[in-house]
Scaffold this active site. Structure first.
Site, short mmCIF file in Angstrom:
data_model
loop_
_atom_site.label_atom_id
_atom_site.label_comp_id
_atom_site.label_asym_id
_atom_site.label_seq_id
_atom_site.Cartn_x
_atom_site.Cartn_y
_atom_site.Cartn_z
N GLU A 144 -41.35 -18.24 23.19
CA GLU A 144 -41.24 -17.94 24.61
C GLU A 144 -41.20 -16.44 24.85
O GLU A 144 -40.92 -15.65 23.96
CB GLU A 144 -40.00 -18.59 25.23
N GLU A 191 -39.44 -15.29 20.89
CA GLU A 191 -40.90 -15.30 20.70
C GLU A 191 -41.39 -16.46 19.85
O GLU A 191 -42.57 -16.77 19.85
CB GLU A 191 -41.40 -13.99 20.05
#
Length: 356
Positions: A175, A318
């Protein structure tokens, strides 16, 4: 839930217990003392239950990085400005982010999805599935309406369905969204009744004063919106984020297609909590990659009853920890795929049961 989600969730069933049992017996015949492989043994048994195969392999793997903005950033809950979300997306697409580096090492493709960035982004490699231009400020009202929350979940599901058609068989959650640790902490509090001071962490690097402010904003949002703990869609809509909803869909999509899904850090685990609330059976397909250094993540993993494979004091997000978790997946697969049994190696065993 709307009819699409209801019908989709019905596809999610539990593990293939016969395959899991057969895997446990097979591992018991490998040339190591009983239980010596620890978490790798339990992971191999889980993978067998997910796939129905005693010697599974996952050649094509993807990291799904869901990107979105958060209206609550207006309250000063992050050490970085909101435009960093868009800037980091271009970094992902250029292959320069931490997740790109680690994904190359693990042989995984990084797929970046704009599910709710607060401006228009154009790039040939960007998957554009914007539900809305960022969430509203949850400290002033609901983050989004219910239909948007449902659409964010559906978007994640459809991303997985498209990937499965391309031959992808394992997924990593990732994300990007400045402010998303605030939304994730609020989701955690709403679903687990955890106090905001226990759930909220420093995110991108808040000092003590700004952390206290962040905790206050989470308390305000929870009190104002009163999310219903028995209704995960309501929780997502009122205090969640579009990328959190997208990852919830990724997890549900992976489970419905009987693919393992590696859960990254705090934000991904909040999505996992929502996915489990929507479909308890989906939990069996989750693999916790690591324990993040973000405050609240260990409590969140405990709530999910997941044991992380790694503990590296990371808090990047991430999908970085999730990609590192692929190393453990590969190790578990190679152990059962390549290690000799007592019989094949001509070694006297310990009385382990015969392979069926």
């Amino acid at each position: 839930m709307n009819s699409f989600l209801e019908q989709y969730v019905e596809r999610i069933t539990g593990l293939d217990m016969e395959a899991s049992r057969a895997e446990a017996v097979y591992i018991g015949n490998l040339t190591v003392p009983p239980g010596a492989l620890g978490k790798l043994e339990s992971l191999a048994v889980q993978l067998a239950g997910i796939t129905g195969q005693i010697k599974p392999s996952f050649e094509k793997r993807e990291v799904i990085v869901m990107a979105a903005d958060h209206g609550v950033c207006e309250e000063g809950v992050s050490a970085f400005p909101q435009e960093v979300t868009s800037q980091m997306i271009f970094n992902f697409l250029a292959g320069g982010a931490a997740v790109n580096v680690l994904a190359r090492q693990a042989g995984a493709e990084v797929v970046c999805v704009d599910i709710g960035v607060n401006n228009d982004i154009s790039h040939p490699s960007l998957v554009s599935r914007k539900v809305r231009y960022g969430t509203a400020n949850m400290a002033k009202g609901p983050a989004m309406i219910r239909e948007e929350a449902e659409r964010s979940i559906e978007t994640g599901i459809r991303i997985v369905e498209e990937a499965v058609q391309r031959g992808v068989s394992i997924f990593v959650t990732g994300e990007m969204g400045i402010g998303n640790t605030t939304a994730s902490a609020a989701v955690m509090c709403a679903l687990t009744n955890t106090e905001p001071r226990e759930a909220a962490g420093r995110g991108t690097g808040l000092d003590d004063e700004r952390l206290k402010h962040k905790i206050g904003i989470i308390e305000k949002a929870l009190n104002l919106n009163a999310p219903d703990a028995t209704d995960p869609i309501d929780v997502l809509a009122k205090v969640g984020g579009l990328e959190i909803g997208g990852l919830t869909g990724v997890i549900l999509g992976a489970a419905a297609n009987r693919c393992p899904v590696i859960i990254d850090g705090f934000i991904s685990s909040a999505a996992a909590l929502l996915a489990r609330a929507i479909s308890p059976e989906a939990a069996a397909f989750m693999v916790a990659s690591h324990a993040s250094h973000e405050q609240g993540h260990r409590l969140l993993l405990q709530a999910l009853d997941l044991r992380p494979g790694l503990d590296l004091d990371m808090r990047i997000g991430e999908g970085t920890g999730g990609v590192l978790g692929l190393t453990l997946i590969d190790a578990a697969c190679r152990i059962v795929g390549e290690m000799a049994t007592f019989e094949s190696a001509g070694i006297s065993g310990s009385g382990a049961p015969e392979q069926p």
